[in-house]
Each structure stands twice: as C-alpha cells, then as structure tokens.
Design an enzyme around this catalytic site. Structure first.
Site, PDB file in Angstrom:
ATOM      1  N   ASP A 181     -12.720 -12.082  -4.545  1.00  0.00           N
ATOM      2  CA  ASP A 181     -11.968 -13.306  -4.828  1.00  0.00           C
ATOM      3  C   ASP A 181     -11.496 -14.009  -3.554  1.00  0.00           C
ATOM      4  O   ASP A 181     -11.789 -13.565  -2.435  1.00  0.00           O
ATOM      5  CB  ASP A 181     -10.796 -12.982  -5.762  1.00  0.00           C
ATOM      6  N   ARG A 232     -19.454 -18.118  -7.281  1.00  0.00           N
ATOM      7  CA  ARG A 232     -18.747 -18.996  -8.196  1.00  0.00           C
ATOM      8  C   ARG A 232     -18.722 -20.416  -7.646  1.00  0.00           C
ATOM      9  O   ARG A 232     -18.294 -20.650  -6.524  1.00  0.00           O
ATOM     10  CB  ARG A 232     -17.324 -18.491  -8.401  1.00  0.00           C
ATOM     11  N   ASP A 236     -11.568 -21.090 -12.610  1.00  0.00           N
ATOM     12  CA  ASP A 236     -11.637 -20.174 -13.753  1.00  0.00           C
ATOM     13  C   ASP A 236     -11.905 -20.921 -15.057  1.00  0.00           C
ATOM     14  O   ASP A 236     -11.357 -22.006 -15.305  1.00  0.00           O
ATOM     15  CB  ASP A 236     -10.325 -19.400 -13.898  1.00  0.00           C
TER      16      ASP A 236
END
Length: 441
Positions: A181, A232, A236
C-alpha cells in the site's frame, strides 16, 4: 490414345485451376485468413511461457482478500475457514487460489530484532503456520504491507527503509502474494519506494506476486510492469453501482498497458457483499473479467448465496479473464448510459460486453467495425456467457441484443467458415488429386 487422354487430363487440370483461382479471388479476405482457434497463438505467447522473467502473473491472479468484507476484524480462524470454503465450494478448482490477509494482522511495533510480528490475539499460531495450512489445501497465502512508515490502518509498522528485512520475513513465512500500500509515506516518489520492495522481493529467494496498491497517483500503468505484477490505478472501490462504474472507467484508460506478467488493478471484487443487485454484480464481474483485472473476491465465501456462487463460478466468463492472449478490453461505443466493451481473444475471437446503466431496458448494437473485425463480411457464431448457450442465429456485420436496466449481455464471437471457404477447400483437394494423377502418368 495415350496422348489424347493426357491432353484431356491437362485440359481438365487447367479448367480446375482456373476455377480454384476464381473461387480464391471471389472469397472474402476474412475467409482466406481464417485460422482454427486451436492453431492460433499470439506471437509472443511461447516466448513468455518459456521466459524466466515472466514466472508470475501470466494471467490475472485469482483469489480472495479479507478487506472488503472483514476490514480489521480478521483472524486466523477466518483465514483457515476461508481456505476450506474455497476448496469445498469448488472455487479453488476454478482458479481462486490466493488467500490474502489484508491490513491489521500485526502488532503496533516491531520486535527487538526489527521484525514484523503477527498479533498473538488474532493470529496465535503465527503466519508461518497459517501459510503451511493454506499450502496444505493446495492454495497460496498473501499478506499486506505498506511503502510508508505505517500501514493504512495505522496498526502495523510500514516497510519504508526496511524493505529487505520484511521481504526476507515474508519469504521465510511462505508468503506467495504481497499487496503493498501507499499510506504514511515520506513523500518520496512511488517509483523509488515501490522499486525498493520489488528489488527486495527478488533477492528474498521466493516467488512472491507483487501487487502495487499505488492508487493511480503517478499513473503506475506507465511504469508498473518494470516493477510489479499488478498495479492499482484507482482509489478504493465501495460496494455500490456508482463506485463500481467509476472505478471501471478509471481503469479502462490504461487498457493498452496490461499484458501477461503485469495487469491493471481496479481493486477487489465486491460481488456478494450486498450493496448491489444480482444483475449489477453480473455487470461488475463481467467488466473485471473483460478488463483482465485480478479476480480477488471480497465477500465472505464461507456464507455465499447460490446467486453469488453462480456469478463467481461462471467458467466461461472466467475463461475470458484468463485468456492466454492477455489483451484488456476497451469501451468501443458509448451512447449516454449505454456502452459496449470489446476485446480480442485467442483464436481470432472477440468478446463483447453490452452494459445498460439506464433505469429502463434498451437494445444495444455492436458493429464489427467498432469491435475490431476487419470486415463486415465476417460471419460469426455468438456464445451468450451468462445464458450459457450458443445463439442459433449467425451474425454478419453487427449483433443487436436487448439489455435490461442495470444489466449486461456478454458474448464471445467466433468466426465461422462460409460456403466460399468450404468450396475453396474442396477445390484444393481436387486440384491436388488431379495433379498427382497427371504426373503419375
């Protein structure tokens, strides 16, 4: 007599040759270039299959993650039971093999040796024992870390400046997948921070799928393939129709950068978490499949409904996601709240997805020129992937289907041989036969 017979055969030979040439000239170009699906391979497929540089992620990863449903309320019992459920439900046999622990698995501080430590109250057996259990089920274990000072929950130390120590720890535990992350970082460029962990994983001595969760801050699709197996491109996802479509649109921008070994990641699946209708979840799963996105389940697979299982276990939709060609589909047509996605598959096939975001039903039409066929003359057989049936009608130039509100239609289109192609093949057979007879005499 012998001379006369030979002259007659030669005349027939010339006539047949003229007929064959005529058939070939009149045959549409798409028929002349037709290849059987089993014989058609992308040019780089075998090279990648034998390359040491592409060991992980030849197709998008499939599995499960704890975050979307459990968030920080995760423990080793849930992980073990999830592994059991993936196997008993048959989902693991369909490709869902990664069992990924997301945030909140560890304690607040490192130990005296600077190592990350599992939370004894929620993971009393430790991560190594949990990995052994998951591996014993024929599955793989994933874990979560962060490229900053702390993970996004703030509960676990980040790996910034400790990349090699943590990579070695993950390897010693038997970890197979790392979600990495982007929280609490020191403002160093992501290209530097993520490269540090990528290099550490390579030195750790264990194949670990590297999933960069960079959120699309610096458009990781442009550089991610040199560092990671997936990246990503978005913030989210949440369990809503609007969020899902927004995320899909953000990810679609970078379709050209996906390829075997490196995939665009629009975040984990929400299918089965209850925020959308069943038809909306079908759209969600279809877009992720056609986008070659990682199929990482985010629901509680221990207690899924039959409707959810039917979506997640659709082998034909999964096959689109796992197609060896590895080309991400794009939106090729937009009419307000109606859109058509399309992309190539192995075997000269195309996959199309018709999405209707309106609150009423509407017909949608996919034209061959929009979806990538090089001629309107191409005749195809259409396979409906959600109805699991091959349509009786054959289609040429376009395909029209009625789509219910907040629903989709998904088809695989396979070119079929026409009467011209059949005639040409018969002609060639006779041509070879007569040629052999003439020269044998």
């Amino acid at each position: 007599m012998k001379h006369s017979s030979k002259s007659g055969s030669l005349g027939l030979y010339c006539l047949l040759l003229f007929f064959c040439i005529s058939v070939y000239v009149l045959t549409p170009s798409f028929v002349r270039s037709y290849k059987h699906p089993s014989l058609d391979f992308p040019q780089n497929y075998r090279l990648l299959a034998n390359s040491n540089d592409v060991v992980l992620g030849r197709t998008p990863p499939m599995g499960w993650s704890s975050w979307n449903h459990f968030h920080c309320k995760v423990n080793e019992t849930i992980i073990r039971e999830t592994a059991d459920a993936l196997v008993s439900s048959g989902l693991s046999s369909l490709g869902y093999i990664y069992v990924n622990i997301d945030d909140c698995w560890g304690v607040y501080d490192r130990d005296f040796n600077g190592n990350l430590v599992a939370n004894k109250s929620t993971f009393p057996s430790g991560i190594k024992a949990l990995a052994d259990y998951v591996h014993g089920q024929g599955l793989k274990l994933g874990i979560y870390a962060d490229s900053g000072y702390r993970t996004c929950s703030g509960r676990i130390p980040g790996s910034l400046g400790r990349e090699q120590k943590d990579a070695d720890t993950f390897a010693s535990w038997g970890i197979d997948y790392l979600k990495y992350d982007n929280c609490y970082n020191d403002d160093t460029r992501p290209t530097i921070r993520y490269l540090a962990m990528s290099s550490a994983l390579k030195k750790a001595g264990r194949p670990i799928f590297f999933s960069m969760c960079e959120w699309g801050d610096m458009r990781p699709a442009l550089w991610g393939s040199k560092i990671a197996n997936s990246w990503r491109n978005t913030d989210d996802i949440s369990d809503s129709w609007q969020s899902m479509l927004k995320i899909a649109d953000m990810n679609e921008v970078y379709a050209d950068y996906a390829k075997p070994g490196g995939w665009n990641d629009p975040d984990m699946l929400e299918v089965g978490n209850g925020g959308m209708t069943n038809s909306e979840y079908q759209v969600h799963f279809s877009i992720w499949a056609i986008s070659k996105a990682p199929l990482i389940l985010g629901c509680d697979v221990r207690h899924i409904t039959n409707e959810t299982w039917l979506i997640l276990s659709n082998q034909e939709v999964i096959a689109v996601n796992q197609d060896k060609l590895g080309v991400q589909a794009k939106k090729v047509k937009m009419e307000g709240e109606r859109e058509i996605w399309a992309g190539p598959l192995s075997g000269n096939r195309k996959v199309i997805l018709m999405v209707n975001s309106k609150t009423w039903g509407s017909p949608l039409t996919a034209h061959w020129e929009d979806i990538g066929f090089n001629s309107d003359d191409i005749v195809v057989q259409a396979r409906d992937l959600w109805q699991l049936r091959t349509l009786e009608e054959q289609f040429q130039g376009k395909l029209t289907a009625y789509v219910e509100p907040h629903s989709c239609k998904m088809f695989v289109l396979t070119p079929i041989a026409s009467i011209w192609y059949t005639s040409f093949r018969i002609c060639i057979i006779y041509f070879v036969y007569i040629q052999e007879r003439i020269f044998s005499n």
